[in-house]
Write a protein that holds these residues in place. Structure first.
Motif, PDB file in Angstrom:
ATOM      1  N   GLY A  28       3.833  13.965 -15.619  1.00 32.36           N
ATOM      2  CA  GLY A  28       4.729  13.021 -16.273  1.00 32.36           C
ATOM      3  C   GLY A  28       4.370  12.800 -17.732  1.00 32.36           C
ATOM      4  N   LEU A  29       5.302  12.221 -18.446  1.00 31.63           N
ATOM      5  CA  LEU A  29       5.077  11.908 -19.853  1.00 31.63           C
ATOM      6  C   LEU A  29       4.497  10.503 -19.991  1.00 31.63           C
ATOM      7  CD1 LEU A  29       8.350  13.352 -21.411  1.00 31.63           C
ATOM      8  CD2 LEU A  29       6.048  14.317 -21.538  1.00 31.63           C
ATOM      9  N   PRO A  30       3.758  10.273 -21.055  1.00 28.58           N
ATOM     10  CA  PRO A  30       3.227   8.923 -21.282  1.00 28.58           C
ATOM     11  C   PRO A  30       4.348   7.970 -21.671  1.00 28.58           C
ATOM     12  CG  PRO A  30       2.724  10.336 -23.146  1.00 28.58           C
ATOM     13  CD  PRO A  30       3.353  11.211 -22.095  1.00 28.58           C
ATOM     14  N   PRO A  31       4.076   6.682 -21.649  1.00 26.63           N
ATOM     15  CA  PRO A  31       5.096   5.707 -22.071  1.00 26.63           C
ATOM     16  C   PRO A  31       5.463   5.887 -23.546  1.00 26.63           C
ATOM     17  CG  PRO A  31       3.297   4.639 -20.909  1.00 26.63           C
ATOM     18  CD  PRO A  31       2.878   6.041 -21.162  1.00 26.63           C
ATOM     19  N   ASP A  32       6.472   5.167 -23.935  1.00 27.89           N
ATOM     20  CA  ASP A  32       6.938   5.196 -25.317  1.00 27.89           C
ATOM     21  C   ASP A  32       5.906   4.547 -26.235  1.00 27.89           C
ATOM     22  OD1 ASP A  32       8.483   4.333 -27.757  1.00 27.89           O
ATOM     23  OD2 ASP A  32      10.074   5.340 -26.634  1.00 27.89           O
ATOM     24  N   ASN A  62      -1.883  17.975 -25.104  1.00 32.76           N
ATOM     25  CA  ASN A  62      -1.655  17.087 -23.971  1.00 32.76           C
ATOM     26  C   ASN A  62      -0.957  15.833 -24.514  1.00 32.76           C
ATOM     27  OD1 ASN A  62      -1.928  15.019 -22.014  1.00 32.76           O
ATOM     28  ND2 ASN A  62      -3.791  15.935 -21.189  1.00 32.76           N
ATOM     29  N   PRO A  63       0.279  15.550 -24.076  1.00 33.57           N
ATOM     30  CA  PRO A  63       0.995  14.392 -24.618  1.00 33.57           C
ATOM     31  C   PRO A  63       0.299  13.056 -24.342  1.00 33.57           C
ATOM     32  CG  PRO A  63       2.236  15.404 -22.806  1.00 33.57           C
ATOM     33  CD  PRO A  63       1.077  16.290 -23.095  1.00 33.57           C
ATOM     34  N   TRP A  64      -0.434  12.960 -23.238  1.00 31.17           N
ATOM     35  CA  TRP A  64      -1.180  11.732 -22.957  1.00 31.17           C
ATOM     36  C   TRP A  64      -2.286  11.532 -23.985  1.00 31.17           C
ATOM     37  CZ3 TRP A  64      -0.425   7.773 -19.565  1.00 31.17           C
ATOM     38  CH2 TRP A  64       0.584   7.953 -18.616  1.00 31.17           C
ATOM     39  N   VAL A  65      -2.946  12.609 -24.392  1.00 34.96           N
ATOM     40  CA  VAL A  65      -4.001  12.525 -25.408  1.00 34.96           C
ATOM     41  C   VAL A  65      -3.403  12.066 -26.729  1.00 34.96           C
ATOM     42  CG1 VAL A  65      -5.666  13.861 -26.771  1.00 34.96           C
ATOM     43  CG2 VAL A  65      -5.521  14.197 -24.285  1.00 34.96           C
ATOM     44  N   GLN A  66      -2.282  12.649 -27.108  1.00 32.93           N
ATOM     45  CA  GLN A  66      -1.596  12.217 -28.341  1.00 32.93           C
ATOM     46  C   GLN A  66      -1.297  10.722 -28.282  1.00 32.93           C
ATOM     47  OE1 GLN A  66       1.930  14.649 -28.553  1.00 32.93           O
ATOM     48  NE2 GLN A  66       0.993  16.008 -30.066  1.00 32.93           N
ATOM     49  N   TRP A  67      -0.773  10.285 -27.157  1.00 28.65           N
ATOM     50  CA  TRP A  67      -0.384   8.884 -26.988  1.00 28.65           C
ATOM     51  C   TRP A  67      -1.592   7.957 -27.082  1.00 28.65           C
ATOM     52  CZ3 TRP A  67      -0.866   5.188 -22.882  1.00 28.65           C
ATOM     53  CH2 TRP A  67       0.021   4.105 -22.981  1.00 28.65           C
ATOM     54  N   ILE A  68      -2.693   8.333 -26.415  1.00 25.14           N
ATOM     55  CA  ILE A  68      -3.904   7.508 -26.435  1.00 25.14           C
ATOM     56  C   ILE A  68      -4.512   7.478 -27.829  1.00 25.14           C
ATOM     57  CG2 ILE A  68      -6.284   7.330 -25.570  1.00 25.14           C
ATOM     58  CD1 ILE A  68      -5.102   8.499 -22.869  1.00 25.14           C
ATOM     59  N   LEU A  69      -4.598   8.618 -28.490  1.00 25.65           N
ATOM     60  CA  LEU A  69      -5.159   8.652 -29.847  1.00 25.65           C
ATOM     61  C   LEU A  69      -4.320   7.812 -30.806  1.00 25.65           C
ATOM     62  CD1 LEU A  69      -6.291  12.379 -30.140  1.00 25.65           C
ATOM     63  CD2 LEU A  69      -7.722  10.353 -29.779  1.00 25.65           C
ATOM     64  N   GLN A  70      -3.015   7.856 -30.646  1.00 24.41           N
ATOM     65  CA  GLN A  70      -2.171   7.007 -31.483  1.00 24.41           C
ATOM     66  C   GLN A  70      -2.431   5.538 -31.179  1.00 24.41           C
ATOM     67  OE1 GLN A  70       2.065   7.606 -31.243  1.00 24.41           O
ATOM     68  NE2 GLN A  70       2.368   6.590 -33.208  1.00 24.41           N
ATOM     69  N   GLY A  71      -2.603   5.208 -29.905  1.00 19.23           N
ATOM     70  CA  GLY A  71      -2.920   3.831 -29.526  1.00 19.23           C
ATOM     71  C   GLY A  71      -4.233   3.361 -30.123  1.00 19.23           C
ATOM     72  N   ILE A  72      -5.221   4.238 -30.138  1.00 16.82           N
ATOM     73  CA  ILE A  72      -6.505   3.892 -30.753  1.00 16.82           C
ATOM     74  C   ILE A  72      -6.308   3.583 -32.233  1.00 16.82           C
ATOM     75  CG2 ILE A  72      -8.774   4.805 -31.424  1.00 16.82           C
ATOM     76  CD1 ILE A  72      -8.818   6.233 -28.668  1.00 16.82           C
ATOM     77  N   SER A  73      -5.458   4.354 -32.892  1.00 19.60           N
ATOM     78  CA  SER A  73      -5.194   4.088 -34.316  1.00 19.60           C
ATOM     79  C   SER A  73      -4.447   2.771 -34.509  1.00 19.60           C
ATOM     80  CB  SER A  73      -4.433   5.247 -34.965  1.00 19.60           C
ATOM     81  OG  SER A  73      -3.109   5.307 -34.496  1.00 19.60           O
ATOM     82  N   PHE A  74      -3.749   2.303 -33.480  1.00 19.37           N
ATOM     83  CA  PHE A  74      -3.069   1.001 -33.515  1.00 19.37           C
ATOM     84  C   PHE A  74      -3.997  -0.120 -33.038  1.00 19.37           C
ATOM     85  CE2 PHE A  74       0.699   3.452 -34.029  1.00 19.37           C
ATOM     86  CZ  PHE A  74       1.699   2.605 -34.461  1.00 19.37           C
ATOM     87  N   GLN A  75      -5.257   0.192 -32.822  1.00 13.82           N
ATOM     88  CA  GLN A  75      -6.278  -0.747 -32.356  1.00 13.82           C
ATOM     89  C   GLN A  75      -5.975  -1.314 -30.973  1.00 13.82           C
ATOM     90  OE1 GLN A  75      -6.892  -3.596 -35.516  1.00 13.82           O
ATOM     91  NE2 GLN A  75      -7.874  -2.068 -36.815  1.00 13.82           N
ATOM     92  N   VAL A  76      -5.448  -0.464 -30.116  1.00 18.48           N
ATOM     93  CA  VAL A  76      -5.192  -0.837 -28.732  1.00 18.48           C
ATOM     94  C   VAL A  76      -6.494  -0.721 -27.951  1.00 18.48           C
ATOM     95  CG1 VAL A  76      -3.994  -0.132 -26.612  1.00 18.48           C
ATOM     96  CG2 VAL A  76      -2.772  -0.174 -28.783  1.00 18.48           C
ATOM     97  N   ASN A  77      -6.760  -1.678 -27.079  1.00 18.95           N
ATOM     98  CA  ASN A  77      -7.921  -1.644 -26.192  1.00 18.95           C
ATOM     99  C   ASN A  77      -7.503  -0.938 -24.907  1.00 18.95           C
ATOM    100  OD1 ASN A  77      -9.458  -3.385 -27.962  1.00 18.95           O
ATOM    101  ND2 ASN A  77      -8.144  -5.034 -27.235  1.00 18.95           N
ATOM    102  N   PHE A  78      -8.112   0.211 -24.641  1.00 21.11           N
ATOM    103  CA  PHE A  78      -7.766   0.977 -23.449  1.00 21.11           C
ATOM    104  C   PHE A  78      -8.789   0.739 -22.346  1.00 21.11           C
ATOM    105  CE2 PHE A  78      -5.289   3.442 -26.467  1.00 21.11           C
ATOM    106  CZ  PHE A  78      -4.145   3.692 -25.733  1.00 21.11           C
TER     107      PHE A  78
END
Length: 167
Positions: A28-32, A62-78
């Motif tokens: 599946g694809l990661p969320p928006d 890997n689209p999930w990796v792209q999504w997570i790395l972008q989240g890290i740049s947005f200072q998201v706590n994973f």
């Protein structure tokens, strides 16, 4: 202008307390990406070893990796929800340096330490029933051993610094 600034600040404060939970699906694809504008905390359930490996290598195919790395740049706590069998598949550098929290069975956060000696004060700050990943060269002080028993901390000894798939 002050009203706009006030609204933006209110949105930022609200975002800090908002959490988003998603199940990892290999096919599946990661969320928006809009998740990051409303949520500062993201929990990913059922994280697979392949995702951890791809993320560690920053494999952006890997689209999930792209999504997570972008989240890290947005200072998201994973927070990555994993099974206890996956502990040996988490690179030690990720435990020590990455802005990701690993949690086993939804209730045991996983921690690692830099020094050769782990003290009482290191463990006292951890939640009860945490998992502590140690290398064979790391030692717990006598007081740290007592804290482990008192707080029911689970010790996981790695045979070396690397995780299984890094060899």
């Amino acid at each position: 202008m002050d009203q706009i600034i006030e609204q933006v600040m209110a949105k930022i404060r609200q975002r800090e307390h908002q959490s988003y939970e998603v199940d990892y699906r290999l096919k599946g694809l990661p969320p928006d990406e809009e998740v990051y504008t409303d949520h500062a905390n993201v929990v990913i359930n059922d994280v697979a070893i392949g995702l951890v490996a791809d993320l560690y290598r920053a494999d952006t195919s890997n689209p999930w990796v792209q999504w997570i790395l972008q989240g890290i740049s947005f200072q998201v706590n994973f927070t990555f929800q994993i099974s206890k069998q996956m502990i040996n598949f988490i690179p030690r550098k990720m435990l020590l340096n990455w802005p990701i929290e690993f949690v086993v069975d939804a209730r045991h956060p996983v921690f690692g330490f830099f020094g050769k000696s782990v003290s009482r004060s290191d463990l006292a700050a951890l939640p009860d029933q945490s998992v502590v990943v140690l290398t064979p060269t790391q030692r717990l002080t006598a007081e740290a051993e007592e804290i482990c028993q008192y707080k029911q901390i689970i010790k996981k000894i790695r045979t070396d610094e690397d995780c299984i798939w890094q060899k």
